[in-house]
Design a protein around this motif. Structure first.
Motif, PDB file in Angstrom:
ATOM      1  N   ALA A 204       0.725  -1.091   0.158  1.00 13.64           N
ATOM      2  CA  ALA A 204       0.161  -0.164  -0.051  1.00 13.64           C
ATOM      3  C   ALA A 204       0.646   1.270   0.571  1.00 13.64           C
ATOM      4  N   GLU A 205       2.153   1.602   0.162  1.00 12.14           N
ATOM      5  CA  GLU A 205       3.170   2.582   1.101  1.00 12.14           C
ATOM      6  C   GLU A 205       3.574   2.958  -0.133  1.00 12.14           C
ATOM      7  N   CYS A 206       3.429   1.526  -1.425  1.00 12.39           N
ATOM      8  CA  CYS A 206       4.321   1.941  -2.145  1.00 12.39           C
ATOM      9  C   CYS A 206       3.506   2.064  -3.476  1.00 12.39           C
ATOM     10  N   TYR A 207       2.031   2.157  -3.923  1.00 14.55           N
ATOM     11  CA  TYR A 207       1.312   1.978  -4.558  1.00 14.55           C
ATOM     12  C   TYR A 207       0.914   3.971  -4.343  1.00 14.55           C
ATOM     13  N   TYR A 208       0.505   4.071  -3.786  1.00 19.05           N
ATOM     14  CA  TYR A 208       0.695   5.612  -2.647  1.00 19.05           C
ATOM     15  C   TYR A 208       1.295   6.223  -3.207  1.00 19.05           C
ATOM     16  N   LEU A 209       2.697   6.160  -2.980  1.00 19.12           N
ATOM     17  CA  LEU A 209       3.853   6.619  -3.469  1.00 19.12           C
ATOM     18  C   LEU A 209       3.722   6.684  -4.923  1.00 19.12           C
ATOM     19  N   TRP A 210       3.731   5.796  -5.364  1.00 20.59           N
ATOM     20  CA  TRP A 210       3.191   5.764  -7.047  1.00 20.59           C
ATOM     21  C   TRP A 210       2.394   6.726  -7.531  1.00 20.59           C
ATOM     22  N   LYS A 211       1.229   6.701  -6.926  1.00 19.60           N
ATOM     23  CA  LYS A 211      -0.013   7.385  -7.989  1.00 19.60           C
ATOM     24  C   LYS A 211       0.994   8.780  -7.159  1.00 19.60           C
ATOM     25  N   THR A 212       0.842   9.004  -5.997  1.00 16.88           N
ATOM     26  CA  THR A 212       1.004  10.293  -6.139  1.00 16.88           C
ATOM     27  C   THR A 212       1.499  11.149  -6.754  1.00 16.88           C
ATOM     28  N   THR A 213       2.825  10.599  -6.286  1.00 18.32           N
ATOM     29  CA  THR A 213       4.434  11.189  -7.550  1.00 18.32           C
ATOM     30  C   THR A 213       4.031  10.963  -9.063  1.00 18.32           C
ATOM     31  N   ARG A 214       2.375  10.365  -9.224  1.00 16.01           N
ATOM     32  CA  ARG A 214       2.874  10.288 -11.205  1.00 16.01           C
ATOM     33  C   ARG A 214       1.528  11.300 -11.742  1.00 16.01           C
ATOM     34  N   LEU A 215       1.177  11.698 -10.378  1.00 16.19           N
ATOM     35  CA  LEU A 215      -0.083  12.708 -10.179  1.00 16.19           C
ATOM     36  C   LEU A 215       0.214  14.157 -10.324  1.00 16.19           C
ATOM     37  N   GLN A 216       1.218  13.932  -9.122  1.00 12.71           N
ATOM     38  CA  GLN A 216       1.986  15.831  -9.012  1.00 12.71           C
ATOM     39  C   GLN A 216       3.110  15.385 -10.393  1.00 12.71           C
ATOM     40  N   HIS A 217       3.345  15.147 -10.881  1.00 11.81           N
ATOM     41  CA  HIS A 217       4.128  14.932 -12.492  1.00 11.81           C
ATOM     42  C   HIS A 217       3.024  14.736 -14.085  1.00 11.81           C
ATOM     43  N   LEU A 218       1.591  14.832 -13.655  1.00 13.23           N
ATOM     44  CA  LEU A 218       1.342  14.825 -14.951  1.00 13.23           C
ATOM     45  C   LEU A 218       0.666  16.415 -14.685  1.00 13.23           C
ATOM     46  N   THR A 219       0.955  17.281 -15.693  1.00 11.40           N
ATOM     47  CA  THR A 219       1.180  18.477 -16.529  1.00 11.40           C
ATOM     48  C   THR A 219       0.500  18.914 -17.874  1.00 11.40           C
ATOM     49  N   LEU A 220      -0.570  20.001 -17.784  1.00  5.49           N
ATOM     50  CA  LEU A 220      -0.430  19.997 -19.164  1.00  5.49           C
ATOM     51  C   LEU A 220       0.092  21.670 -19.271  1.00  5.49           C
ATOM     52  N   ALA A 221       0.983  21.325 -20.599  1.00  2.00           N
ATOM     53  CA  ALA A 221       2.130  21.717 -21.035  1.00  2.00           C
ATOM     54  C   ALA A 221       1.521  23.574 -21.116  1.00  2.00           C
ATOM     55  N   GLU A 222       2.154  24.542 -20.969  1.00  2.00           N
ATOM     56  CA  GLU A 222       1.472  25.914 -21.273  1.00  2.00           C
ATOM     57  C   GLU A 222       1.433  26.193 -22.482  1.00  2.00           C
ATOM     58  N   ASP A 223       2.006  25.330 -23.331  1.00  2.00           N
ATOM     59  CA  ASP A 223       1.978  25.639 -25.563  1.00  2.00           C
ATOM     60  C   ASP A 223       0.827  24.615 -25.780  1.00  2.00           C
ATOM     61  N   THR A 224       0.627  24.106 -24.959  1.00  2.00           N
ATOM     62  CA  THR A 224      -0.469  23.021 -24.866  1.00  2.00           C
ATOM     63  C   THR A 224      -1.762  23.707 -24.716  1.00  2.00           C
ATOM     64  N   ARG A 225      -2.088  24.281 -23.471  1.00  2.00           N
ATOM     65  CA  ARG A 225      -2.958  25.360 -23.172  1.00  2.00           C
ATOM     66  C   ARG A 225      -3.182  26.204 -24.162  1.00  2.00           C
ATOM     67  N   GLY A 226      -2.298  26.958 -24.403  1.00  2.00           N
ATOM     68  CA  GLY A 226      -2.770  28.076 -25.180  1.00  2.00           C
ATOM     69  C   GLY A 226      -3.427  27.252 -27.064  1.00  2.00           C
ATOM     70  N   MET A 227      -2.521  26.049 -27.104  1.00  2.00           N
ATOM     71  CA  MET A 227      -3.665  25.349 -28.584  1.00  2.00           C
ATOM     72  C   MET A 227      -4.529  25.603 -28.122  1.00  2.00           C
ATOM     73  N   LEU A 228      -4.885  24.796 -27.059  1.00  2.00           N
ATOM     74  CA  LEU A 228      -6.540  24.287 -26.907  1.00  2.00           C
ATOM     75  C   LEU A 228      -7.318  26.018 -26.693  1.00  2.00           C
ATOM     76  N   THR A 229      -6.715  26.906 -25.619  1.00  2.00           N
ATOM     77  CA  THR A 229      -7.877  27.881 -25.942  1.00  2.00           C
ATOM     78  C   THR A 229      -8.166  28.480 -27.290  1.00  2.00           C
ATOM     79  N   GLU A 230      -6.765  28.647 -28.023  1.00  2.00           N
ATOM     80  CA  GLU A 230      -7.286  29.292 -28.977  1.00  2.00           C
ATOM     81  C   GLU A 230      -7.903  28.291 -30.717  1.00  2.00           C
TER      82      GLU A 230
END
Length: 259
Positions: A95-121
């Protein structure tokens, strides 16, 4: 407003809009580090555990009616630890391994700034829909983590529907949500088997394959209408489609004038 003939663009999430694979690699390294520093595993042992978990994730068959995704994935870690180290099952460490893996993965899931700009346009001209396969809880957590909701008119998660991509039914559902026809929609994704095949099955206007590595598909793969190496190349493809449609309209008009 709008592109000729294209009223909506459907986007895949994982490894299309966000780099889930890279976030997963960062998460695995965190677990390896914790197993070594906190639990005194050798590096080889720690990596073996993580390799086994990744293999289990690839083959994962999940029925939410029988087991929640959290319990299933803790079991992956529990089995991997036991297969590597032997001895008694260690659910707490799993459980410790799973939650560490899960939270770290979610922390590094980002929508890049240039992708945000493209979607907005893009959204100024067409309707945008996020269409992702996968377990409801897992995918909703990713969507929350990368904060992509404001960029879309609708979000559809395969795990919440009767069928997932590449089934035509989920694409029809997306069209109904936006009030558009399949022939007015474009599907963009990194998977030939789900995104491209699905778009073709559903009779969408076009499919756009995101092929970052520019690998050559096998002969039996579905054939996308367009191939891009970066999501930021999409607006140029849509422009090209519009140009082709305008050229065809011009040709058709000339043909009818000449008749």
């Amino acid at each position: 407003m709008g592109l000729h003939g294209v009223k909506a663009v459907f986007f895949d999430l994982d490894n299309t809009l966000v780099d889930t694979a890279a976030a997963g690699r960062r998460a695995i390294e965190e677990v390896i580090s914790a197993l070594q520093s906190k639990h005194h595993y050798g590096e080889g042992e720690a990596r073996a555990v993580c390799d086994k978990v990744q293999a289990k994730l690839l083959k994962e068959c999940h029925d939410p009616a029988k087991m929640c995704i959290t319990d299933l994935r803790i079991s992956h870690w529990e089995e991997a630890i036991q297969e590597t180290i032997g001895g008694e099952a260690n659910r707490d460490l799993a459980a410790e391994c799973y939650y560490l893996w899960k939270t770290t993965r979610l922390q590094h899931l980002t929508l890049a700034e240039d992708t945000r700009g493209m979607l907005t346009e893009l959204r100024k001209r067409v309707r945008l829909l996020l269409l992702t396969n996968g377990d409801r809880q897992t995918q909703r957590e990713k969507i929350e983590a990368c904060a992509c909701q404001p960029y879309f008119d609708a979000i559809v998660v395969g795990g919440e529907q009767k069928e997932e991509k590449p089934a035509p039914s989920i694409f029809r559902y997306c069209c109904d949500l936006l009030g558009v026809q399949p022939a007015e929609c474009v599907m963009v994704g990194d998977s030939l088997d789900t995104d491209i095949q699905g778009g073709l099955n559903a009779g969408l206007k076009a499919t756009v394959w995101l092929n970052k590595a520019m690998t050559t598909p096998v002969d039996t793969s579905p054939v996308p209408h367009y191939i891009i190496s970066s999501i930021l190349d999409l607006p140029a493809v849509l422009q090209k489609m519009e140009h082709n449609i305008n050229a065809k309209l011009g040709t058709d008009h000339m043909a009818s004038s000449n008749e």
